[in-house]
Scaffold this motif. Structure first.
Motif, PDB file in Angstrom:
ATOM      1  N   CYS A  87       0.854  -1.520  -0.252  1.00 16.22           N
ATOM      2  CA  CYS A  87      -0.064   0.157  -0.001  1.00 16.22           C
ATOM      3  C   CYS A  87       0.919   0.885   0.046  1.00 16.22           C
ATOM      4  CB  CYS A  87      -0.690  -0.348   0.875  1.00 16.22           C
ATOM      5  SG  CYS A  87      -1.845   1.735   1.379  1.00 16.22           S
ATOM      6  N   HIS A 139      -0.033   4.016   0.190  1.00 17.54           N
ATOM      7  CA  HIS A 139      -0.710   4.650   1.682  1.00 17.54           C
ATOM      8  C   HIS A 139       0.062   5.170   3.088  1.00 17.54           C
ATOM      9  CE1 HIS A 139      -3.572   6.682  -1.035  1.00 17.54           C
ATOM     10  NE2 HIS A 139      -3.744   5.318  -1.820  1.00 17.54           N
ATOM     11  N   CYS A 140       0.202   3.367   3.226  1.00 18.02           N
ATOM     12  CA  CYS A 140       0.586   3.017   4.686  1.00 18.02           C
ATOM     13  C   CYS A 140       2.313   2.158   4.956  1.00 18.02           C
ATOM     14  CB  CYS A 140      -0.488   2.608   5.498  1.00 18.02           C
ATOM     15  SG  CYS A 140      -1.232   0.841   4.922  1.00 18.02           S
ATOM     16  N   ASN A 154       1.358  -1.200   4.109  1.00 16.54           N
ATOM     17  CA  ASN A 154       0.904  -2.442   4.621  1.00 16.54           C
ATOM     18  C   ASN A 154       0.620  -3.374   3.051  1.00 16.54           C
ATOM     19  OD1 ASN A 154      -1.056  -4.962   5.036  1.00 16.54           O
ATOM     20  ND2 ASN A 154      -0.984  -3.686   6.942  1.00 16.54           N
ATOM     21  N   CYS A 191      -5.523   0.244   5.802  1.00 12.83           N
ATOM     22  CA  CYS A 191      -6.291   1.202   5.558  1.00 12.83           C
ATOM     23  C   CYS A 191      -6.811   1.713   5.152  1.00 12.83           C
ATOM     24  CB  CYS A 191      -5.402   2.643   5.528  1.00 12.83           C
ATOM     25  SG  CYS A 191      -4.976   2.267   3.742  1.00 12.83           S
ATOM     26  N   CYS A 211      -6.466  -2.303   0.679  1.00 17.66           N
ATOM     27  CA  CYS A 211      -5.847  -2.220   1.282  1.00 17.66           C
ATOM     28  C   CYS A 211      -6.340  -3.096   2.960  1.00 17.66           C
ATOM     29  CB  CYS A 211      -4.694  -0.758   2.158  1.00 17.66           C
ATOM     30  SG  CYS A 211      -4.141  -0.956   3.071  1.00 17.66           S
TER      31      CYS A 211
HETATM   32 ZN   LIG Z   1      -3.046   1.136   4.167  1.00 22.38          ZN
END
Ligand SMILES: [Zn+2]
Length: 301
Positions: free
Chosen positions: A27, A29-30, A32, A52, A49
């Motif tokens: 991911c 964004h995070c 993961n 998140c 994801c």
């Molecule tokens: Zn994420």
């Protein structure tokens, strides 16, 4: 040429290369690594994801996200490899000039995320200057120059943009747009320290900032008295970096003046061409999309 024609024949090829270059998904964004497939959008696999809940695709988080006409990207990368002007590239791949300009800078920014390796052994460093340019700005903060222009005072001043280049004898090169005017030791520290191996031997001209920087950074340093007519003392010279400067400036002339705010991108583009690292469009695309271990520090972007 053959690659270019193949790209035209198979518009899906670029999409397939993008998915391939991205490799295992994590991911953006995070970070993961656990995510699941969640349909397709604009020809690319979408992922969601688990941690998140954000969705993303192979281009999310890269400068290529949200750019359209992906069937024309490979031929456009070829235009970058050939250093075509905005107008010539626009004609070649049949996009608007404004698109051509936006793509140039996004595509170059995408490959600039990859940092060249650390400089080792004898490392030459020197600056070159180009006149500050507000090309494309709607509001100049100074009176316009006539006929391309000259600086209003002699010597290097705030009207000159500094392109700082460091290059080792293995030809690994780092080029920075290092602000305006001559850099002081602190500015050299900020740009050069992170890219120099701690046992490197720095070679520069006689500018006073270099020995100060070397002392601050704890790096060995030799100076060559270029102004006094000295060109080399055995292996101690700055010919490699000056050759890079001269190729850069000759090449920059093809573009009839570049805006200062894009200078870092032009330096990055020139680094890619000079290193002959990405010689076919597919390699450029792969480098632009490939996930990064670590993003560059903000001042390098
Ligand atoms: Zn994420």
């Amino acid at each position: 040429m053959r690659d270019w024609l193949t790209a035209l024949e198979a518009p899906g090829r670029c999409l397939a290369l993008i998915e391939q270059a991205k490799g295992r998904c994590s991911c953006p964004h995070c970070g993961n690594a656990r995510c699941h497939r969640s349909g397709h959008a604009n020809g690319l696999q979408r992922y969601r994801c688990i941690a998140c809940r954000h969705s993303f695709n192979a281009l999310t988080g890269t400068p290529l996200a949200h750019l359209r006409h992906r069937d024309k990207w490979l031929p456009y990368f070829q235009c970058l490899i050939e250093s075509r002007t905005v107008r010539a590239a626009a004609e070649r791949v049949a996009v608007a000039k404004s698109t051509s300009f936006r793509w140039r800078h996004r595509f170059v920014a995408a490959v600039r995320r990859e940092e060249p390796p650390t400089l080792k052994g004898i490392v030459e460093a020197d600056e070159t200057y180009v006149l500050e340019s507000q090309k494309g700005s709607r509001h100049l903060d100074r009176p316009p120059r006539k006929r391309g222009g000259r600086a209003t005072c002699r010597g290097i001043s705030k009207q000159h943009e500094c392109v700082l280049v460091a290059r080792d004898r293995g030809k690994t090169t780092h080029a920075f747009h290092a602000g305006q005017g001559e850099p002081d030791a602190e500015r050299l520290l900020r740009y050069l320290k992170p890219v120099l191996a701690c046992d490197a031997l720095l070679v520069s001209d006689g500018a006073a900032a270099y020995p100060r920087f070397a002392k601050l950074a704890g790096i060995s340093h030799r100076a060559i008295n270029v102004r006094g007519g000295e060109h080399a003392r055995g292996a101690i010279h700055v010919n490699g970096v000056n050759g890079w400067h001269s190729r850069f400036k000759t090449w920059l002339r093809c573009f009839c003046g570049v805006a200062s705010r894009y200078l870092a991108n032009y330096a990055g583009w020139r680094m890619v061409l000079d290193a002959a690292a990405l010689t076919i469009p597919e390699e450029w695309l792969r480098a632009a999309v490939a996930p990064r271990q670590q993003e560059r520090p903000s001042y390098l972007r």
